[in-house]
Motif scaffolding. Structure first.
Motif, PDB file in Angstrom:
ATOM      1  N   GLY A  73       5.848  -7.007   1.774  1.00  0.00           N
ATOM      2  CA  GLY A  73       6.164  -7.514   0.406  1.00  0.00           C
ATOM      3  C   GLY A  73       7.845  -7.429   0.038  1.00  0.00           C
ATOM      4  N   TYR A  74       8.080  -7.817  -1.248  1.00  0.00           N
ATOM      5  CA  TYR A  74       9.348  -7.813  -1.634  1.00  0.00           C
ATOM      6  C   TYR A  74      10.156  -6.771  -1.342  1.00  0.00           C
ATOM      7  N   ILE A  75       9.995  -5.771  -2.160  1.00  0.00           N
ATOM      8  CA  ILE A  75      10.669  -4.365  -2.113  1.00  0.00           C
ATOM      9  C   ILE A  75      10.495  -3.723  -0.490  1.00  0.00           C
ATOM     10  N   GLY A  76       9.393  -3.966  -0.138  1.00  0.00           N
ATOM     11  CA  GLY A  76       8.965  -3.365   1.077  1.00  0.00           C
ATOM     12  C   GLY A  76       9.763  -3.837   2.355  1.00  0.00           C
ATOM     13  N   SER A  77       9.789  -5.257   2.131  1.00  0.00           N
ATOM     14  CA  SER A  77      10.558  -5.951   3.412  1.00  0.00           C
ATOM     15  C   SER A  77      11.904  -5.309   3.487  1.00  0.00           C
TER      16      SER A  77
ATOM     17  N   VAL B 115       3.992  -0.585   9.562  1.00  0.00           N
ATOM     18  CA  VAL B 115       3.875  -1.192   8.127  1.00  0.00           C
ATOM     19  C   VAL B 115       2.106  -1.256   8.171  1.00  0.00           C
ATOM     20  N   LEU B 116       1.640  -0.957   7.026  1.00  0.00           N
ATOM     21  CA  LEU B 116       0.216  -1.263   6.738  1.00  0.00           C
ATOM     22  C   LEU B 116       0.347  -2.065   5.425  1.00  0.00           C
ATOM     23  N   ASP B 117      -0.312  -3.709   5.819  1.00  0.00           N
ATOM     24  CA  ASP B 117      -0.243  -4.577   4.838  1.00  0.00           C
ATOM     25  C   ASP B 117      -1.601  -5.434   4.815  1.00  0.00           C
TER      26      ASP B 117
ATOM     27  N   GLU C  14      -2.541  -5.008  10.056  1.00  0.00           N
ATOM     28  CA  GLU C  14      -3.079  -5.738   8.995  1.00  0.00           C
ATOM     29  C   GLU C  14      -4.244  -5.215   8.533  1.00  0.00           C
ATOM     30  N   GLY C  15      -4.246  -4.584   7.052  1.00  0.00           N
ATOM     31  CA  GLY C  15      -5.309  -3.956   6.503  1.00  0.00           C
ATOM     32  C   GLY C  15      -5.226  -3.482   5.250  1.00  0.00           C
ATOM     33  N   ASP C  16      -5.944  -2.635   4.802  1.00  0.00           N
ATOM     34  CA  ASP C  16      -6.106  -2.316   3.213  1.00  0.00           C
ATOM     35  C   ASP C  16      -6.015  -0.743   3.201  1.00  0.00           C
ATOM     36  N   ILE C  17      -5.042  -0.335   2.048  1.00  0.00           N
ATOM     37  CA  ILE C  17      -5.127   0.984   2.147  1.00  0.00           C
ATOM     38  C   ILE C  17      -6.382   1.690   1.489  1.00  0.00           C
ATOM     39  N   ARG C  18      -7.248   0.821   1.274  1.00  0.00           N
ATOM     40  CA  ARG C  18      -8.633   1.422   0.620  1.00  0.00           C
ATOM     41  C   ARG C  18      -9.690   1.554   1.487  1.00  0.00           C
ATOM     42  N   ASP C  19      -9.050   1.294   2.901  1.00  0.00           N
ATOM     43  CA  ASP C  19     -10.172   1.413   4.200  1.00  0.00           C
ATOM     44  C   ASP C  19      -9.700   2.729   4.771  1.00  0.00           C
TER      45      ASP C  19
ATOM     46  N   HIS D 279       5.004   4.395  -0.051  1.00  0.00           N
ATOM     47  CA  HIS D 279       3.828   3.595  -0.728  1.00  0.00           C
ATOM     48  C   HIS D 279       4.149   2.602  -1.749  1.00  0.00           C
ATOM     49  N   PHE D 280       4.148   1.341  -1.079  1.00  0.00           N
ATOM     50  CA  PHE D 280       4.585  -0.048  -1.967  1.00  0.00           C
ATOM     51  C   PHE D 280       3.362  -0.803  -2.289  1.00  0.00           C
ATOM     52  N   ALA D 281       2.157  -0.597  -1.469  1.00  0.00           N
ATOM     53  CA  ALA D 281       1.229  -1.335  -1.518  1.00  0.00           C
ATOM     54  C   ALA D 281       0.442  -1.365  -2.942  1.00  0.00           C
ATOM     55  N   GLY D 282       0.228  -2.354  -3.599  1.00  0.00           N
ATOM     56  CA  GLY D 282      -0.571  -2.722  -4.973  1.00  0.00           C
ATOM     57  C   GLY D 282      -0.192  -3.962  -5.481  1.00  0.00           C
TER      58      GLY D 282
ATOM     59  N   GLU E  24      -8.718  -0.497  -9.041  1.00  0.00           N
ATOM     60  CA  GLU E  24      -9.298  -0.264  -7.825  1.00  0.00           C
ATOM     61  C   GLU E  24      -8.191  -0.116  -6.797  1.00  0.00           C
ATOM     62  N   ASN E  25      -7.375  -1.123  -6.835  1.00  0.00           N
ATOM     63  CA  ASN E  25      -6.258  -1.306  -5.790  1.00  0.00           C
ATOM     64  C   ASN E  25      -5.249  -0.256  -6.024  1.00  0.00           C
ATOM     65  N   ASN E  26      -4.769  -0.215  -7.152  1.00  0.00           N
ATOM     66  CA  ASN E  26      -3.632   0.625  -7.504  1.00  0.00           C
ATOM     67  C   ASN E  26      -4.025   2.285  -7.418  1.00  0.00           C
TER      68      ASN E  26
ATOM     69  N   THR F 259      -1.833   1.963 -14.269  1.00  0.00           N
ATOM     70  CA  THR F 259      -2.224   2.486 -12.757  1.00  0.00           C
ATOM     71  C   THR F 259      -1.063   3.256 -12.463  1.00  0.00           C
ATOM     72  N   LYS F 260       0.384   2.763 -12.918  1.00  0.00           N
ATOM     73  CA  LYS F 260       1.384   3.483 -12.437  1.00  0.00           C
ATOM     74  C   LYS F 260       1.624   5.159 -13.093  1.00  0.00           C
ATOM     75  N   LEU F 261       1.408   5.021 -14.437  1.00  0.00           N
ATOM     76  CA  LEU F 261       1.259   6.390 -14.985  1.00  0.00           C
ATOM     77  C   LEU F 261       0.187   7.178 -14.302  1.00  0.00           C
TER      78      LEU F 261
ATOM     79  N   ARG G  69      11.088   5.388 -10.386  1.00  0.00           N
ATOM     80  CA  ARG G  69      10.734   4.515 -11.461  1.00  0.00           C
ATOM     81  C   ARG G  69      12.048   3.436 -11.186  1.00  0.00           C
ATOM     82  N   TYR G  70      11.487   2.364 -10.786  1.00  0.00           N
ATOM     83  CA  TYR G  70      12.362   1.251 -10.717  1.00  0.00           C
ATOM     84  C   TYR G  70      12.473   0.653 -11.951  1.00  0.00           C
ATOM     85  N   PHE G  71      13.854  -0.004 -12.174  1.00  0.00           N
ATOM     86  CA  PHE G  71      13.864  -0.630 -13.530  1.00  0.00           C
ATOM     87  C   PHE G  71      13.862  -2.076 -12.835  1.00  0.00           C
ATOM     88  N   ASN G  72      14.710  -3.291 -13.066  1.00  0.00           N
ATOM     89  CA  ASN G  72      14.222  -4.551 -12.887  1.00  0.00           C
ATOM     90  C   ASN G  72      14.857  -4.821 -11.497  1.00  0.00           C
TER      91      ASN G  72
HETATM   92  P1  NAD Z   1       4.948  -7.230  -3.612  1.00  0.00           P
HETATM   93  O1  NAD Z   1       3.748  -7.853  -4.006  1.00  0.00           O
HETATM   94  O2  NAD Z   1       5.807  -8.212  -2.976  1.00  0.00           O
HETATM   95  O3  NAD Z   1       4.590  -6.150  -2.562  1.00  0.00           O
HETATM   96  C1  NAD Z   1       3.129  -5.411  -2.561  1.00  0.00           C
HETATM   97  C2  NAD Z   1       2.773  -5.315  -1.193  1.00  0.00           C
HETATM   98  O4  NAD Z   1       1.671  -4.655  -0.997  1.00  0.00           O
HETATM   99  C3  NAD Z   1       2.324  -6.848  -0.554  1.00  0.00           C
HETATM  100  O5  NAD Z   1       2.718  -7.360   0.771  1.00  0.00           O
HETATM  101  C4  NAD Z   1       0.770  -6.852  -0.736  1.00  0.00           C
HETATM  102  O6  NAD Z   1       0.322  -7.732   0.265  1.00  0.00           O
HETATM  103  C5  NAD Z   1       0.541  -5.392  -0.286  1.00  0.00           C
HETATM  104  N1  NAD Z   1      -0.619  -5.063  -0.705  1.00  0.00           N
HETATM  105  C6  NAD Z   1      -1.336  -5.057  -1.982  1.00  0.00           C
HETATM  106  N2  NAD Z   1      -2.384  -4.419  -2.184  1.00  0.00           N
HETATM  107  C7  NAD Z   1      -2.615  -3.951  -0.887  1.00  0.00           C
HETATM  108  C8  NAD Z   1      -3.661  -3.038  -0.430  1.00  0.00           C
HETATM  109  N3  NAD Z   1      -4.530  -2.689  -1.157  1.00  0.00           N
HETATM  110  N4  NAD Z   1      -3.683  -2.793   0.910  1.00  0.00           N
HETATM  111  C9  NAD Z   1      -2.569  -3.143   1.864  1.00  0.00           C
HETATM  112  N5  NAD Z   1      -1.597  -3.873   1.242  1.00  0.00           N
HETATM  113  C10 NAD Z   1      -1.659  -4.318   0.049  1.00  0.00           C
HETATM  114  O7  NAD Z   1       5.471  -6.282  -4.688  1.00  0.00           O
HETATM  115  P2  NAD Z   1       6.971  -5.723  -4.821  1.00  0.00           P
HETATM  116  O8  NAD Z   1       7.787  -6.395  -5.796  1.00  0.00           O
HETATM  117  O9  NAD Z   1       7.582  -5.430  -3.535  1.00  0.00           O
HETATM  118  O10 NAD Z   1       6.610  -4.370  -5.303  1.00  0.00           O
HETATM  119  C11 NAD Z   1       6.285  -3.023  -4.536  1.00  0.00           C
HETATM  120  C12 NAD Z   1       5.647  -2.014  -5.376  1.00  0.00           C
HETATM  121  O11 NAD Z   1       6.803  -1.759  -6.376  1.00  0.00           O
HETATM  122  C13 NAD Z   1       4.380  -2.306  -6.160  1.00  0.00           C
HETATM  123  O12 NAD Z   1       3.978  -1.028  -6.074  1.00  0.00           O
HETATM  124  C14 NAD Z   1       4.849  -2.646  -7.641  1.00  0.00           C
HETATM  125  O13 NAD Z   1       4.067  -2.308  -8.544  1.00  0.00           O
HETATM  126  C15 NAD Z   1       6.188  -1.751  -7.365  1.00  0.00           C
HETATM  127  N6  NAD Z   1       7.221  -2.097  -8.723  1.00  0.00           N
HETATM  128  C16 NAD Z   1       7.665  -3.407  -8.417  1.00  0.00           C
HETATM  129  C17 NAD Z   1       8.836  -3.776  -9.532  1.00  0.00           C
HETATM  130  C18 NAD Z   1       9.240  -5.148  -9.398  1.00  0.00           C
HETATM  131  O14 NAD Z   1       9.670  -5.636 -10.295  1.00  0.00           O
HETATM  132  N7  NAD Z   1       9.242  -5.989  -8.073  1.00  0.00           N
HETATM  133  C19 NAD Z   1       8.941  -3.004 -10.524  1.00  0.00           C
HETATM  134  C20 NAD Z   1       8.478  -1.674 -10.470  1.00  0.00           C
HETATM  135  C21 NAD Z   1       7.678  -1.095  -9.499  1.00  0.00           C
END
Ligand code: NAD
Ligand code: WQD
Length: 338
Positions: A10-14, A29-31, A56-61, A79-82, A98-100, A151-153, A175-178
């Motif tokens: 994802g965005y921040i993860g990459s 990476v697990l995504d 390639e897979g799910d954190i719920r697995d 842990h970024f997935a959500g 369920e996801n987060n 979900t975050k809290l 705790r990320y801001f923007n």
């Molecule tokens: P994003 O959607 O780009 O990245 C999340 C990644 O998690 C994606 O690659 C998605 O495919 C993967 N994912 C989602 N559910 C999954 C699952 N069940 N199993 C495996 N992979 C799964 O989001 P981001 O902006 O990179 O945010 C990353 C984290 O930071 C998130 O938890 C988000 O809530 C948190 N966050 C983001 C922001 C923001 O503004 N971008 C601000 C505060 C917190």
């Protein structure tokens, strides 16, 4: 020793994977790609000239997680997935819980059973709700206004309970801001799904001509120009914050929350002007009504992260906007082929 990065495509993860590779760390990476593309990590490897492994897979697995922990020498989990769309979370709250929440519990259970206790979690400034004052300090009361925030809290509370139950846990709640901006190469960045919810991706799409104008959600807030004020943080600074937090969790027991922000607030109109300058073109906008649930002003007091993590945001607004524009203009369709 491997760092497992959930949601790493994802965005921040990459961006974090890129910094980890540059720091010569071993990354797995697990995504499930529910909100990302495989191409982001291909580009991360290309930019760094290093490789990471991707599953390639799910954190719920749970079975998959057990397999990952048994086959790899994992030391820490970032842990970024959500799911992250506030508006969507009000429509499909169960998917968010369920996801987060359940997903994170499954991950933490698998970690515990595997004897892995270092955990860095993507929390959000949303856990401060509507703060009574700014700048926001980590000790402020916590509250939420939507299911995503809840979900975050909830995960933060789970982590605090976990650390209290067993001193082997070493947890950083970030705790990320923007987050905004992109890597300076212009090759990785944020690819919003559908109509962007967040300000900078929306402005970027107006600048490239994909959207006609920006709707500025209210100009009657109690802020200098009446538009909402936020603490925009360069995603590369944020990524580096994860490396600092990882270092900390290698040594410090317990569960500690850190604000990751710049300490500087900018209004919506400040952002429009800064983007116009970076892209050298006008950004048409219209003032519209307030967006339900928005607050007037939110920015961090980042001194705790600086003192404890030795982390400070180094990149300013100009660089953030220039990098956003480079990413947007070089990749008008994100990671998708034209
Ligand atoms: P994003 O959607 O780009 O990245 C999340 C990644 O998690 C994606 O690659 C998605 O495919 C993967 N994912 C989602 N559910 C999954 C699952 N069940 N199993 C495996 N992979 C799964 O989001 P981001 O902006 O990179 O945010 C990353 C984290 O930071 C998130 O938890 C988000 O809530 C948190 N966050 C983001 C922001 C923001 O503004 N971008 C601000 C505060 C917190
Ligand atoms: C910023 C400012 C809007 C879009 C959200 C989540 C938060 C966190 C980050 C994950 C506000 C204004 C926006 C537009 C506008 N995410 N705006 N026109 O609302 O601070 O935070 O993303 O954790 O939880 O709530 O960010 O980028 O949506 O808005 O005028 O088209 O821009 O009103 O003042 P926000 P944002």
């Amino acid at each position: 020793m491997t760092v497992l990065v959930t949601g790493g495509a994802g965005y921040i993860g990459s961006h974090t994977c890129l910094e980890l590779l540059q720091d010569e760390q071993d990354v797995l990476v697990l995504d499930n790609y529910v909100n990302s593309s495989k191409e982001s990590l291909n580009r991360v490897m290309d930019i760094t000239g290093r490789t990471l492994r991707v599953i390639e897979g799910d954190i719920r697995d749970r079975a998959l997680l057990d397999q990952i922990f048994s086959k790899n020498d994992i030391e820490s989990v970032v842990h970024f997935a959500g799911l992250k769309a506030v508006g969507e979370s009000t429509q499909i709250p169960l998917d968010y819980f369920e996801n987060n929440v359940s997903g994170t519990v499954t991950l933490l259970q698998a970690m515990k059973d595997a004897g892995v206790f270092n955990f860095v979690f993507s929390s959000s400034a949303t856990v401060y709700g509507d703060p009574h004052t700014v700048p926001i300090v980590e000790t402020f009361p916590l509250s939420v206004t939507n299911p995503y925030g809840r979900t975050k809290l909830m995960v933060e509370d789970i982590c605090r309970d976990l650390a209290a139950s067993d001193s082997r846990w070493k947890i950083a709640l970030l705790r990320y801001f923007n987050p905004a901006g992109a890597h300076s190469s212009g090759r990785i960045g944020e690819q919003p799904n559908g109509i962007p919810n967040n300000l900078v991706p929306y402005i970027s799409q107006v600048a490239i001509g994909q959207r006609e104008f920006l709707s500025v959600f209210g100009d009657d807030y109690d802020t200098p120009d009446g538009t909402g004020v936020r603490d925009y943080l360069h995603v590369v600074d944020l990524a580096i914050g994860h490396l600092k937090a990882l270092e900390k969790t290698r040594v410090q027991e317990g569960c500690v929350a850190y604000n990751l922000g710049t300490g500087q607030g900018y209004s919506v109109l400040d952002m429009v002007k800064a983007f116009e300058k970076a892209a050298d073109r006008p950004i048409p906008y219209k003032i519209t009504t307030r967006r339900p649930g928005d607050i007037a002003c939110c920015y961090a007091d980042p001194t705790f992260a600086e003192a404890e993590l030795n982390w400070k945001a180094e990149r300013g607004l100009e660089e953030m906007m220039a990098d956003s524009w480079r990413w947007q203009s070089q990749n008008p369709n994100g990671y998708d082929p034209a």
